[in-house]
Write an enzyme that holds these catalytic residues in place. Sequence first.
Site, short mmCIF file in Angstrom:
data_model
loop_
_atom_site.label_atom_id
_atom_site.label_comp_id
_atom_site.label_asym_id
_atom_site.label_seq_id
_atom_site.Cartn_x
_atom_site.Cartn_y
_atom_site.Cartn_z
CG HIS A 169 29.35 -102.14 40.64
ND1 HIS A 169 28.02 -102.51 40.62
CD2 HIS A 169 29.69 -102.07 41.95
CE1 HIS A 169 27.58 -102.64 41.86
NE2 HIS A 169 28.57 -102.39 42.68
CG ASP A 206 26.43 -103.25 37.66
OD1 ASP A 206 27.62 -103.48 37.35
OD2 ASP A 206 26.09 -102.93 38.82
CB SER A 252 27.01 -104.77 44.68
OG SER A 252 26.48 -103.50 44.93
#
Length: 325
Positions: free
Chosen positions: A52, A82, A159
């Site tokens: 993402h 992910d 992230s």
Amino acid sequence: MTHNHTYETLYSETIPSVVSLYVLHGGRYNGSGSGFVYDVVDGTGHIVTNQHVVTIAKEVDIRFSEGDWRVGKVIGKDAYTDLAVVEVADLPEYATPLPIASENPRPGQPVAALGNPMGLEGSITAGLVSGANRSMITQDGFSIPDTVQTDAPINPGNSGGPLVTLAGEVVGVNRARGGDNIGFAISAEIVNRVVPELIENGEYRHSYLKVRTIDVSPTIAEANDLAHPEGVLVADVSLGPASGALIGCHATKEIRGQEVPVGGDIIVGVNGHSISSHEQLMRYLILETRPDEPLTVEIIRDGERLTESITLGTRPKPARRISVA
């Protein structure tokens, strides 16, 4: 890497391997995240991050801890875990690979999250492993199994960065999702399984049982005439032919004012391994099986224990908000 258990030493030894990623769109940066060096071959490195973070980008700008910039090529990504891999030529010499743990950390183990939270490059936050083998729901409506829960602060921008032990081993890839004193990271076991295929093939083929399941709670056990809660109930088998040997729910029964699905098979084991939850089933499928392989499924049907052999399919790209195995 030494094993001096201080966060100061950990930071100095690991931060050169951590990068900030910037996605350029329309002449301006419209996304950022973190990553870390996974391996280096003849000066060309592979950086692991979140899918993402890179989204649909083919290239990303990368800033290293000492200020060097590079342009990286996105060579592989997988929405279901992910994870993504960015290839970088002419990697700075100080950006060395971080070792990946071979198993999940233990609850209570100290860890640190490294990365670029809120655009603050080269940040470290510390905490404990709060739990392992968690299931994390994504914005796309499916769950990532086998994630690590931590109370180390993980904020937007973190992230894709590493969650590391005090010995400097990566035990997870951070995935920011918001929440007070709770963060999640994709486990090292999944990284070890998925990333090599992303580097080699650009994608990871997930096994697909093509059924929708729900955990057997005491209420579901009562409705389906089970002596005690066990396994997962096959609620729906309409997703494809691989599930043809299994029966889904066809009716409901009212239990204490609730309509409860009944009539479906109860999966209690696969390939000789006991299954007690949807999370456990998903974890087994991703870590222990491959598409096109046979899977022996132990079920309870009409009170009788049976086994069925099913050929696993390949999970399609995510398109709708359902949780399936």
